[in-house]
Scaffold this active site. Structure first.
Site, PDB file in Angstrom:
ATOM      1  N   TYR B 101       0.863  -1.194   0.000  1.00  0.00           N
ATOM      2  CA  TYR B 101       0.000   0.000   0.000  1.00  0.00           C
ATOM      3  C   TYR B 101       0.893   1.235   0.000  1.00  0.00           C
ATOM      4  O   TYR B 101       1.859   1.320   0.775  1.00  0.00           O
ATOM      5  CB  TYR B 101      -0.886   0.012   1.248  1.00  0.00           C
ATOM      6  CG  TYR B 101      -1.629   1.316   1.439  1.00  0.00           C
ATOM      7  CD1 TYR B 101      -2.910   1.486   0.919  1.00  0.00           C
ATOM      8  CD2 TYR B 101      -1.039   2.399   2.104  1.00  0.00           C
ATOM      9  CE1 TYR B 101      -3.585   2.692   1.062  1.00  0.00           C
ATOM     10  CE2 TYR B 101      -1.706   3.603   2.245  1.00  0.00           C
ATOM     11  CZ  TYR B 101      -2.972   3.749   1.725  1.00  0.00           C
ATOM     12  OH  TYR B 101      -3.631   4.936   1.851  1.00  0.00           O
ATOM     13  N   GLU B 189      -3.734   7.397  -3.764  1.00  0.00           N
ATOM     14  CA  GLU B 189      -3.494   6.094  -3.159  1.00  0.00           C
ATOM     15  C   GLU B 189      -3.246   5.037  -4.231  1.00  0.00           C
ATOM     16  O   GLU B 189      -3.976   4.991  -5.228  1.00  0.00           O
ATOM     17  CB  GLU B 189      -4.780   5.707  -2.408  1.00  0.00           C
ATOM     18  CG  GLU B 189      -4.592   5.047  -1.089  1.00  0.00           C
ATOM     19  CD  GLU B 189      -5.948   4.814  -0.426  1.00  0.00           C
ATOM     20  OE1 GLU B 189      -6.091   5.169   0.747  1.00  0.00           O
ATOM     21  OE2 GLU B 189      -6.869   4.274  -1.074  1.00  0.00           O
TER      22      GLU B 189
END
Lengths: 295, 378
Positions: B101, B189
């Site tokens: 991530y 993101e």
């Protein structure tokens, strides 16, 4: 006494010839604020005539207003695309207290601007704020003077009209204010709750403080913990946005619940845990302050 | 402003981040054609502004173009968290060895952009933060200097040990930061950032929110706004310069100022009602704005009463009162209207409204109680 604005305030208006700048320059001057100069690039050498016939000199740069007129405070009414630059110009010129009224400055620009202002030791109030007023002494920004009256209560808020509502109720109940401060509804602001509470705490004339917050972020929660550790005078709190849905921006860029963080419920709980009396309705702010002051 | 995955991926590609190819289809036919071009092994992904697409059945793997067509016909038109899917992204399937991530957001506490990275990707990062906070590394970036090379390297080494992967990830960190600042993101993101069996690091999903205040200088990004993704009332409000959020209650609210608007909604709830909306008409008392506000509120069939709450500071109450009277002349309004005005020129305002047959109040509590009562009776 008061915070941020007193009789030594010498104000320069950035964007004095614009629609909002000229309207509020009149309001601020009529209230008794010492408006010593205006800035509009390209209009240096001209003067701004107030409704009451006062002539305020206009300069091309803030630096000149500091040198020529001894300006120490600035207020910014310039459009969002130029406002971050105007803030940095003020800080570079040595202005100590900078009030940014402009709404809609890109947040990424404010991250740099905030760091720049901090490095130069200036205080920034806002952006996207109504400014501050010390009743009977002066006002910098757009808070209507007629709803305030001098007295012992400090008011600090993220909102505009909701602050007016609370201040008006205090005034109608005969409770005056030392200074009313709108810190602004953006995610990145120059002066936060703790900074303002610290200033009220250091002011011998402020006997109680009203703190009006809203959903989004953790500034209120941190302030509440700070209050418990550091403040001797009572604080009454209110949080707007109990009915706001998560993930939606409620007008102010900073008024948004992210995930489960920054809800009104959470903030009110932290207020109570830290000894801040919570008003459920705006009208209860006045009642709670009356109780705290023993009226 | 939230943008779709395929739009976010375009911003990432423009910044140089390796992103697998992919195109958008609005019909099963188009999806099938795209799948054929990609060799049949594809993912069909619903393009809606919400998380949880996979759980809702909006992300499907296909092993042939025909299967991609089937998935597309099922996903297109389906509803995910009340949002209708109008587009699917068709993209080749990638083999995955590891998922990480990488995100950048504006950290309000420190007032800086902040990286969050974790070797545990492909899952909800808030869950990782709650259950295994050690697996997340945070880094605040000084916005004046940007992400420095050693900082990007430090983030990359938190994800990978292999120097070849670290090298790629270091470059991606810098590229993501550039995409974040250039496009004035409030969030950017990559989840997951994958490693393929060939040792390539790629972004296979993208989530981006843009700061609305910066759209004036980002015309290409402003074009990404998807009017299908918001209620028509919110589009109309934005065009009229009003700040509006639709809710499910029956008391329509029209207030000047965002804080007072929220406090008014809360008071509706306090007195046992439910607000139908958030609406800030701003400082202007322009009748056109009042008309637009009333049109938007009355278009909602749930609204059974309309509540005005105006604090006249700089705004003059008599101007707003004239605006309301003018608006009511121009449009047909069924639900009862109750009005509270206080502050500058309030006496004049109350006279104007009473002459026009409205109930006007000066107390906020009284008017809210009245509005809740009227909505309940309807």
């Amino acid at each position: 006494m008061s915070i941020f604005i007193d009789r030594s305030t010498r104000l320069v208006v950035q964007g004095i010839t614009g629609r909002d700048g000229s309207f509020h320059t009149n309001q601020m001057a009529a209230y008794g604020t010492q408006v010593v100069a205006g800035v509009t690039p390209g209009k240096g050498g001209q003067t701004f005539e107030t409704d009451e016939g006062e002539a305020i000199p206009i300069f091309n740069t803030v630096e000149e207003t500091v040198q020529e007129e001894g300006a120490n405070t600035s207020v910014i009414y310039v459009p969002p695309a130029f406002a971050a630059g105007a803030i940095m110009e003020s800080a570079d010129a040595g202005i100590q207290f900078i009030v940014a009224i402009t709404e809609g400055i890109p947040v990424i620009d404010m991250t740099r601007t905030y760091a720049f202002v901090k490095d130069r030791g200036a205080r920034l109030l806002g952006p996207n704020c109504p400014g501050a007023i010390t009743p009977g002494v002066g006002k910098v920004g757009i808070i209507p003077g007629q709803i305030t009256t001098a007295g012992p209560v400090g008011v600090v808020s993220r909102s505009g009209t909701l602050t007016y509502e609370a201040v008006n109720q205090l005034t109608e109940a005969g409770i005056g204010q030392t200074t009313c401060v709108g810190i602004g509804g953006d995610p990145i602001i120059g002066t936060n709750f703790i900074d303002t509470l610290q200033a009220f705490s250091d002011d011998p004339d402020t006997e109680a403080v009203v703190m009006i917050g809203e959903i989004g972020g953790t500034d209120e929660q941190e302030a509440a913990r700070w209050v418990k550790e550091n403040m001797e005078i009572p604080v009454v709190g209110f949080i707007a946005g109990q009915t706001a849905p998560p993930g939606r921006q409620m007008g102010h860029a900073g008024a948004i619940i992210s995930g489960s963080a920054g809800t009104a419920e959470e903030k009110m709980k932290v207020f109570e845990e830290n000894g801040i009396a919570v008003a459920r309705r705006p009208v209860d702010i006045r009642t709670l302050i009356q109780e705290e002051l023993g009226h | 402003m939230d943008i779709h995955e395929y739009q976010a991926k375009k911003l990432f590609r423009d910044a140089g981040i390796p992103v697998p190819p992919g195109e958008v289809a609005t019909t099963p036919d188009e999806a099938e054609k795209l799948a054929t071009n990609y060799g049949g092994n594809v993912v069909v992904k619903a393009q809606v502004h919400t998380g949880g697409r996979g759980k809702a059945g909006g992300v499907k793997l296909a092993s042939s173009a025909a299967e991609a067509r089937e998935h597309a016909s099922r996903i297109l038109g389906m509803s995910i968290k009340d949002l209708t899917v109008k587009k699917v992204l068709v993209t080749p399937v990638e083999d995955i060895e590891a998922e990480a991530y990488v995100g950048v957001l504006i950290d309000r506490a420190t007032q800086t952009p902040m990286f969050m990275v974790s070797p545990e990707g492909g899952v909800d990062i808030e869950e990782v933060a709650a259950t295994n906070p050690e697996a997340i590394r945070k880094l605040r970036v000084d916005p004046r200097y940007g992400l420095l090379p050693h900082q990007a390297y430090g983030l990359a080494t938190f994800l990978y040990d292999d120097p070849k992967l670290v090298k790629q990830a270091t470059r991606i960190m810098g590229q993501l930061y550039q995409a974040f600042t250039q496009n004035a993101c409030s969030l950017a993101e990559i989840n997951p950032l994958i490693v393929t069996p060939d040792g390539e690091v790629k972004a296979i999903d993208a989530k981006v929110s843009i700061d609305e205040s910066a759209l004036f200088r980002l015309p290409e990004v402003a074009e990404f706004r998807d009017l299908d993704a918001e209620p028509a009332s919110e589009t109309k409000a934005r065009e009229a310069g009003l700040s509006f959020v639709k809710l499910d209650g029956n008391v329509g609210c029209c207030v000047n100022g965002a804080g007072l608007a929220m406090a008014t909604m809360d008071l509706v709830k306090y007195y046992g009602g439910e607000p139908a909306n958030f609406l800030d008409i701003g400082g202007s008392s322009n009748p056109d704005k009042v008309v637009a506000a009333l049109e938007i509120i009355t278009a909602d069939p749930n609204v059974k009463a309309i509540l005005f709450n105006i604090f006249g500071g700089i705004t003059r109450c008599d101007d707003v009162a004239n605006g309301i009277v003018e608006a009511a002349r121009r449009i047909d309004i069924q639900p009862p209207i109750v009005i509270r005005l206080t502050g500058t020129n309030e006496e004049e305002a109350l006279r104007i409204l009473e002459d026009a047959g409205y109930s006007a109040f000066t107390s906020m509590d009284e008017v809210v109680e009245k509005a809740v009562e009227l909505a309940a009776q309807a």
